[in-house]
Scaffold this motif. Structure first.
Motif, mmCIF file in Angstrom:
data_model
loop_
_atom_site.group_PDB
_atom_site.id
_atom_site.type_symbol
_atom_site.label_atom_id
_atom_site.label_comp_id
_atom_site.label_asym_id
_atom_site.label_seq_id
_atom_site.Cartn_x
_atom_site.Cartn_y
_atom_site.Cartn_z
ATOM 1 N N SER A 179 -10.757 -12.540 28.940
ATOM 2 C CA SER A 179 -10.677 -13.910 28.445
ATOM 3 C C SER A 179 -10.068 -13.921 27.052
ATOM 4 O O SER A 179 -9.929 -12.881 26.411
ATOM 5 C CB SER A 179 -12.055 -14.576 28.430
ATOM 6 N N ASP A 213 -10.262 -16.311 23.392
ATOM 7 C CA ASP A 213 -10.867 -17.385 22.603
ATOM 8 C C ASP A 213 -9.975 -17.673 21.408
ATOM 9 O O ASP A 213 -9.391 -16.742 20.831
ATOM 10 C CB ASP A 213 -12.235 -16.989 22.046
ATOM 11 N N LYS A 254 -13.546 -20.764 20.585
ATOM 12 C CA LYS A 254 -13.660 -21.516 21.832
ATOM 13 C C LYS A 254 -12.791 -20.869 22.905
ATOM 14 O O LYS A 254 -11.636 -20.526 22.649
ATOM 15 C CB LYS A 254 -13.210 -22.956 21.616
ATOM 16 N N PRO A 255 -13.327 -20.699 24.107
ATOM 17 C CA PRO A 255 -12.537 -20.061 25.171
ATOM 18 C C PRO A 255 -11.369 -20.935 25.612
ATOM 19 O O PRO A 255 -11.482 -22.159 25.686
ATOM 20 C CB PRO A 255 -13.538 -19.874 26.317
ATOM 21 N N LEU A 256 -10.243 -20.294 25.874
ATOM 22 C CA LEU A 256 -9.089 -20.977 26.454
ATOM 23 C C LEU A 256 -9.194 -20.882 27.965
ATOM 24 O O LEU A 256 -9.647 -19.871 28.497
ATOM 25 C CB LEU A 256 -7.784 -20.302 26.014
ATOM 26 N N ASP A 257 -8.755 -21.932 28.675
ATOM 27 C CA ASP A 257 -8.733 -21.802 30.131
ATOM 28 C C ASP A 257 -7.666 -20.777 30.493
ATOM 29 O O ASP A 257 -6.776 -20.461 29.696
ATOM 30 C CB ASP A 257 -8.520 -23.144 30.832
ATOM 31 N N SER A 258 -7.734 -20.234 31.684
ATOM 32 C CA SER A 258 -6.883 -19.093 32.050
ATOM 33 C C SER A 258 -5.399 -19.417 31.988
ATOM 34 O O SER A 258 -4.599 -18.579 31.586
ATOM 35 C CB SER A 258 -7.254 -18.559 33.427
ATOM 36 N N MET A 296 -3.843 -21.623 29.988
ATOM 37 C CA MET A 296 -3.428 -21.706 28.592
ATOM 38 C C MET A 296 -3.382 -20.311 27.975
ATOM 39 O O MET A 296 -2.449 -19.975 27.254
ATOM 40 C CB MET A 296 -4.357 -22.595 27.788
ATOM 41 N N GLN A 322 -2.858 -17.475 29.517
ATOM 42 C CA GLN A 322 -1.707 -16.773 30.079
ATOM 43 C C GLN A 322 -0.428 -17.231 29.393
ATOM 44 O O GLN A 322 0.419 -16.419 29.032
ATOM 45 C CB GLN A 322 -1.609 -17.014 31.579
#
Length: 76
Positions: free
Chosen positions: A48, A50, A54-58, A60, A62
């Motif tokens: 993942s 961040d 905050k985590p980025l969706d996969s 974004m 990529q």
């Protein structure tokens, strides 16, 4: 294993290849116009990403890792 350095001397792509079989976190910070970024690694893959804690969706994440666009919003 702790690494400290400059992404100008070792491009991110090369650094990820060196770390390809490692597990842990790669923290990128103090880079002009780029938010603090943490890349969480598992052997042979990125688990993942961040930004600013905050985590980025996969998709974004990529895009930020693979984009050839050199603008700060697209770089890590």
């Amino acid at each position: 294993m702790a690494l400290f350095g400059n992404l100008h001397s070792v491009p991110l792509e090369e650094l990820l290849q060196v770390l390809a079989q490692k597990e842990g976190a790669l923290e990128i910070w103090n880079v002009k116009d780029i938010p603090a970024t943490t890349i969480y690694l598992k052997p042979s893959r990125i688990r993942s990403v961040d930004q600013n804690g905050k985590p980025l969706d996969s998709l974004m994440a990529q895009g930020r890792l693979t984009s050839p666009d050199p603008s700060p919003a697209r770089q890590l």
